[in-house]
Design an enzyme around this catalytic site. Structure first.
Site, short mmCIF file in Angstrom:
data_model
loop_
_atom_site.label_atom_id
_atom_site.label_comp_id
_atom_site.label_asym_id
_atom_site.label_seq_id
_atom_site.Cartn_x
_atom_site.Cartn_y
_atom_site.Cartn_z
N SER A 195 -5.71 0.36 -2.45
CA SER A 195 -5.81 -0.91 -1.74
C SER A 195 -4.41 -1.42 -1.37
O SER A 195 -3.64 -0.68 -0.76
CB SER A 195 -6.60 -1.90 -2.59
OG SER A 195 -7.02 -3.02 -1.85
N ASP A 238 -15.43 2.31 4.00
CA ASP A 238 -14.76 1.33 3.14
C ASP A 238 -14.65 0.00 3.87
O ASP A 238 -14.08 -0.09 4.96
CB ASP A 238 -13.37 1.87 2.79
CG ASP A 238 -12.59 0.98 1.84
OD1 ASP A 238 -13.08 -0.11 1.48
OD2 ASP A 238 -11.48 1.38 1.45
N HIS A 278 -14.59 1.33 -2.53
CA HIS A 278 -13.22 0.90 -2.32
C HIS A 278 -12.40 1.44 -3.48
O HIS A 278 -12.63 1.06 -4.63
CB HIS A 278 -13.14 -0.62 -2.25
CG HIS A 278 -11.74 -1.12 -2.05
ND1 HIS A 278 -10.97 -0.71 -0.99
CD2 HIS A 278 -10.97 -1.98 -2.77
CE1 HIS A 278 -9.79 -1.30 -1.06
NE2 HIS A 278 -9.77 -2.07 -2.14
#
Length: 558
Positions: free
Chosen positions: A221, A447, A476
């Site tokens: 991320s 995602d 994710h």
């Protein structure tokens, strides 16, 4: 609006004299590697890691330390802050050890202290034994010192309705403006120094304190932005690098949020279709439109009759309900519980599953968590629109095609309208990959939090990188969910640097995980009793070992 303008004027005054976040050292702005400008602070003395037991009864070998680093790397002899670091030491013979691998789950601002034990425990023991696994809390967060708190009760329920049609826009504007003012009033000395570049320099301070020339890195991320920024500043100090669920290197944070809105809409539609196929379990209708209508029915009902959030403070209204559901876009293992919440409420007139899900997924912690760091990064690394009229019109157009998440996401980021430390229109540090070894990239096509475009853009920005795509996958952060195709690729790279051999844009394609089985999630008698008496386990009870845990998102959102 007069009160709002007064707040804006006050914020502007607070910002006078503050360093603009977007201003970088000349070499960094040009994207150069570890030359004199990048390493300007190397003569400032070396921080020390004084390791001691973390007192973790499940991982006795885990060690913790505090590392002193410069507040402002342009003035390394000035004020210092501390970064909390932990490590799971390598146990292989010295000649087989491969050095430290630093870990970050995203956020921005989420704690990485859980990662050494978790990740090392999920790969073959012989490979895990060859690395020192290093986690840390980013500056200003969690166990680092200071832990920045702007408004400990910012997320307390019941918050104003997210939907613009409910007449709560002014309440949210006032709330966001006050939050920005509170941050500036209490933390003006550190907020301008909480960017991705600052955290990347902290990574290098950790490297130097570890006494090693090179580090490896795994980030998911926002951690992919952190890792690529570190690689841009210090390419000669990178041994191996893995980026999982990737933030595009050039997109603005405002535009990135719009991509999220549209992808979350697709994931919510996928949830509705999955639920409709399981009408025999949930009795919510046999087509996706009926399930969406059911969701909206519960949302509307909570406007007039909110549900107690106990033991979390306040009540579960529409905002809290919507927060409970958006995490299903990050992790579809939440879908059975989400469908149960709707079914229980509408079919059985039972609010206990909603209470349990809210406390499990969305109830606030004891303060505003990583949110100050999130804003310090996102609001100041790009130039954000400052005009509410622009936001209102632009976001209405997005909401017209993606109503599930748009206004939720908009208000979560609204402090950026008022943030006192504005970013440069040039945006984030340019990423060229100059001098980096091959970087291994992982990206799922579905995602919602870091959309597929980001993986493609990072692959283009990093010559020599290898892109592994989970076609149809939606987790994710896609590693460590039991997909051997993905995890074995990661392990091979850590073992000896082996990379996928495929040519072209995508070096390797992996299949998605199967949808979860549709089950009605009946609480155990003990949990049901706690829900009935308002003593359900509060937010934070979801550990990284729980399959419903959302890595890189339970503290913040990117």
């Amino acid at each position: 609006m007069r009160d709002l303008r007064r707040r804006l004027a006050a914020l502007a005054a607070l910002a006078v004299g503050a360093s603009l976040i977007g201003v970088l050292p000349a070499a960094a702005a040009r994207g150069e590697g570890d030359g004199a400008a990048a390493d300007v602070y190397h003569d400032s003395g070396q921080g020390v890691l004084d390791w001691a037991s973390c007192g973790d009864t499940t991982t006795l070998a885990l060690q913790c330390a505090m590392l002193e680093v410069p507040l402002d790397y342009a003035h390394p002899q000035g004020r210092k802050i501390k970064i909390k670091v932990d490590r799971l030491p390598a146990t292989a013979p010295k000649e087989k050890q491969q050095g430290p691998i630093l870990l970050n789950p995203g956020g921005p601002g989420d704690s990485g202290l859980w990662m050494p034990a978790s990740i090392a425990g999920q790969i073959p023991p012989d490979v895990a034994a060859e690395y020192d696994w290093i986690g840390f809390d980013p500056r200003g967060t969690n166990g680092s010192d200071p832990h920045v708190v702007c408004d400990a009760h910012y997320f307390d329920a019941e918050r104003p309705d997210y939907q613009l049609g409910q007449g709560t826009a002014q309440a949210w504007l006032d709330k966001a403006a006050k939050y920005s003012a509170d941050c500036a009033a209490g933390w003006s000395w550190i907020l301008p120094h909480m960017t991705t570049v600052d955290s990347a320099r902290d990574l290098d301070s950790i490297r130097r304190a570890l006494g090693t020339k090179k580090i490896s890195f795994y980030g998911g991320s926002w951690g992919t932005s952190l890792g690529s920024t570190y690689g841009q500043l210090f390419p000669s100090h990178v041994r191996r690098m893995v980026l999982d669920s990737i933030v595009g290197p050039t997109i603005s944070w405002y535009d990135h949020n719009i991509l999220q809105d549209k992808e979350h809409q697709r994931r919510f539609q996928a949830f509705a279709e999955w639920t409709a196929k399981a009408d025999g379990v949930y009795h919510l209708g046999t087509d996706a439109a009926a399930v969406v209508k059911d969701y909206n029915t519960v949302d509307a009902a909570l406007r007039t009759a909110p549900v107690s959030a106990a033991p979390a403070p306040g009540d579960i209204g529409p905002a809290e309900f919507e927060d409970t559901f958006y995490g299903g876009g990050y992790n579809f293992l939440r879908w059975p519980r989400m469908a149960t919440v709707l079914s229980a409420y509408l079919v059985n007139h039972d609010t206990r599953p909603l209470n349990i899900a809210y406390n499990r997924y969305a109830a606030p912690g004891p303060d505003d968590g990583a949110f100050p760091n999130y804003n310090a990064v996102q609001c100041s690394e790009n130039a954000w629109p400052r005009d509410w009229e622009y936001w209102k019109q632009d976001q209405a157009a997005v909401n017209a095609v993606a109503p599930f998440y748009t206004y939720n996401n908009m208000w979560y980021n609204a402090a950026c309208m008022f943030w006192p430390y504005q970013g440069s229109t040039a945006g984030r540090l340019p990423i060229t990959g100059k001098g980096l070894p091959p970087v291994l990239l992982f990206q799922a096509t579905e995602d919602a939090a870091t959309p597929y475009e980001g993986g493609l853009a990072m692959h283009k920005a990093l010559p020599g990188s290898k892109l592994v795509v989970q076609n149809g996958g939606s987790f994710h952060e896609i590693l460590f969910h039991g997909d051997a195709c993905l995890d074995d690729t990661f392990v091979a790279y850590l073992r000896d640097g082996s990379l996928p051999t495929g040519k072209g844009l995508i070096a390797k394609t992996c299949a998605p995980e199967a949808d979860p089985a549709p089950v009605y999630v009946t609480p155990t008698p003990a949990v049901a009793a706690r829900a009935a008496t308002g003593t359900t386990a509060p937010s934070g009870a979801l550990s990284p070992a729980d399959p419903e845990f959302v890595r890189g998102a339970d503290g913040a959102r990117s």
